[in-house]
Design a protein around this motif. Structure first.
Motif, short mmCIF file in Angstrom:
data_model
loop_
_atom_site.label_atom_id
_atom_site.label_comp_id
_atom_site.label_asym_id
_atom_site.label_seq_id
_atom_site.Cartn_x
_atom_site.Cartn_y
_atom_site.Cartn_z
N HIS A 41 0.85 -1.19 0.00
CA HIS A 41 0.00 0.00 0.00
C HIS A 41 0.89 1.24 0.00
O HIS A 41 1.35 1.69 1.04
CB HIS A 41 -0.92 -0.03 1.22
N THR A 42 1.15 1.74 -1.20
CA THR A 42 2.01 2.90 -1.37
C THR A 42 1.57 3.66 -2.61
O THR A 42 0.87 3.10 -3.47
CB THR A 42 3.50 2.48 -1.50
N GLU A 43 1.97 4.91 -2.71
CA GLU A 43 1.62 5.70 -3.89
C GLU A 43 2.42 5.28 -5.12
O GLU A 43 2.06 5.64 -6.23
CB GLU A 43 1.82 7.19 -3.60
N ASP A 44 3.48 4.53 -4.92
CA ASP A 44 4.29 4.03 -6.03
C ASP A 44 3.45 3.01 -6.80
O ASP A 44 3.04 1.99 -6.25
CB ASP A 44 5.56 3.39 -5.47
N ASP A 45 3.19 3.28 -8.07
CA ASP A 45 2.32 2.37 -8.82
C ASP A 45 3.07 1.24 -9.51
O ASP A 45 2.47 0.45 -10.23
CB ASP A 45 1.43 3.13 -9.80
N PHE A 46 4.38 1.15 -9.29
CA PHE A 46 5.13 -0.01 -9.77
C PHE A 46 5.26 -1.02 -8.65
O PHE A 46 4.81 -2.16 -8.76
CB PHE A 46 6.50 0.40 -10.31
N TRP A 47 5.87 -0.62 -7.54
CA TRP A 47 6.07 -1.53 -6.41
C TRP A 47 4.81 -1.73 -5.60
O TRP A 47 4.63 -2.76 -4.95
CB TRP A 47 7.20 -1.04 -5.51
N GLY A 48 3.92 -0.77 -5.64
CA GLY A 48 2.68 -0.86 -4.88
C GLY A 48 1.46 -0.69 -5.77
O GLY A 48 1.53 -0.86 -6.99
N ILE A 49 0.35 -0.34 -5.13
CA ILE A 49 -0.90 -0.21 -5.87
C ILE A 49 -1.17 1.22 -6.34
O ILE A 49 -2.11 1.45 -7.08
CB ILE A 49 -2.10 -0.74 -5.06
N GLY A 50 -0.36 2.17 -5.91
CA GLY A 50 -0.51 3.53 -6.38
C GLY A 50 -1.70 4.25 -5.78
O GLY A 50 -2.49 3.68 -5.04
N LYS A 51 -1.80 5.52 -6.14
CA LYS A 51 -2.89 6.36 -5.63
C LYS A 51 -4.26 5.86 -6.05
O LYS A 51 -5.22 5.91 -5.31
CB LYS A 51 -2.71 7.80 -6.10
N ASP A 52 -4.33 5.35 -7.28
CA ASP A 52 -5.62 4.89 -7.81
C ASP A 52 -5.91 3.42 -7.49
O ASP A 52 -6.93 2.88 -7.89
CB ASP A 52 -5.70 5.12 -9.32
N GLN A 53 -5.00 2.78 -6.76
CA GLN A 53 -5.10 1.38 -6.37
C GLN A 53 -5.18 0.42 -7.57
O GLN A 53 -5.74 -0.67 -7.47
CB GLN A 53 -6.27 1.16 -5.40
N LYS A 54 -4.58 0.84 -8.68
CA LYS A 54 -4.54 0.00 -9.88
C LYS A 54 -3.09 -0.28 -10.30
O LYS A 54 -2.85 -0.73 -11.41
CB LYS A 54 -5.29 0.68 -11.03
N GLY A 55 -2.16 -0.01 -9.39
CA GLY A 55 -0.75 -0.20 -9.70
C GLY A 55 -0.37 -1.66 -9.84
O GLY A 55 -1.16 -2.57 -9.55
N ARG A 56 0.87 -1.91 -10.24
CA ARG A 56 1.35 -3.27 -10.52
C ARG A 56 1.59 -4.12 -9.28
O ARG A 56 1.59 -5.34 -9.36
CB ARG A 56 2.63 -3.18 -11.35
N ASN A 57 1.88 -3.50 -8.15
CA ASN A 57 2.10 -4.23 -6.89
C ASN A 57 3.23 -5.25 -7.01
O ASN A 57 3.15 -6.36 -6.51
CB ASN A 57 0.81 -4.91 -6.43
N GLU A 58 4.32 -4.88 -7.65
CA GLU A 58 5.42 -5.82 -7.87
C GLU A 58 6.08 -6.27 -6.57
O GLU A 58 6.54 -7.40 -6.47
CB GLU A 58 6.45 -5.24 -8.84
N GLN A 59 6.14 -5.40 -5.56
CA GLN A 59 6.73 -5.83 -4.30
C GLN A 59 5.82 -6.84 -3.60
O GLN A 59 6.29 -7.83 -3.04
CB GLN A 59 7.04 -4.66 -3.38
N GLY A 60 4.53 -6.63 -3.64
CA GLY A 60 3.61 -7.60 -3.07
C GLY A 60 3.73 -8.96 -3.75
O GLY A 60 3.76 -10.01 -3.10
#
Length: 157
Positions: free
Chosen positions: A120-139
């Motif tokens: 859960h972070t604003e980073d949309d590569f490692w996390g889900i981003g602000k829009d919660q549609k990010g890639r979540n690569e760290q997860g």
């Protein structure tokens, strides 16, 4: 009907899963050297092959993961030229070593079972981003590490 997977959100302010983040102060040993946090190791990976001097400075600059990150960003022009292709694999290596070396973290990760792990972070590569549609690569990397640890060490029956 199959029940939906449990979702676990991970962020630095969450005490229960704070240790899962790269900023958590858990040392990581890699190739005979100790890094103050997984953030230090991950940032150092950017430079190990082409600028080992910068990688070593990241490792030793401070116990602070934020200082390690900032120093890495100051030197971004010198990172491995193929870093974008390598970064997911290096994150997984970093996380594997961290969880394998700290039994309490490993057990906490194993207790997540088959839950979807979401950074859960604003980073949309490692996390889900602000829009919660990010890639979540760290997860996703955490889930792969969990699978590796489950295979190596099945839960007690």
């Amino acid at each position: 009907m199959v029940a939906p997977r449990q979702r676990i959100f991970i962020h630095p302010q969450d005490n229960q899963y704070q240790g899962f983040t790269n900023r958590a102060p858990y040392t990581v040993k890699y190739n005979g050297k100790e890094y103050p946090s997984s953030q230090h190791l991950y940032q150092a990976f950017k430079y190990m092959d082409n600028r080992p001097d910068i990688a070593e400075k990241i490792r030793t600059i401070s116990k602070s993961s934020i200082k390690a990150f900032k120093y890495s960003m100051k030197n971004i022009a010198h990172q491995h030229p193929d870093w974008d292709r390598m970064r997911i694999a290096k994150m997984e290596i970093t996380l594997y070593h961290k969880f394998a070396q700290h039994e309490q973290l490993k057990q906490a990760l194993l207790r997540t079972g088959d839950a979807e792990l979401i950074r859960h972070t604003e980073d949309d590569f490692w996390g889900i981003g602000k829009d919660q549609k990010g890639r979540n690569e760290q997860g996703k990397a955490l889930e792969r590490v969990r699978s590796s640890l489950q295979e190596a060490c099945p839960p007690p029956k």
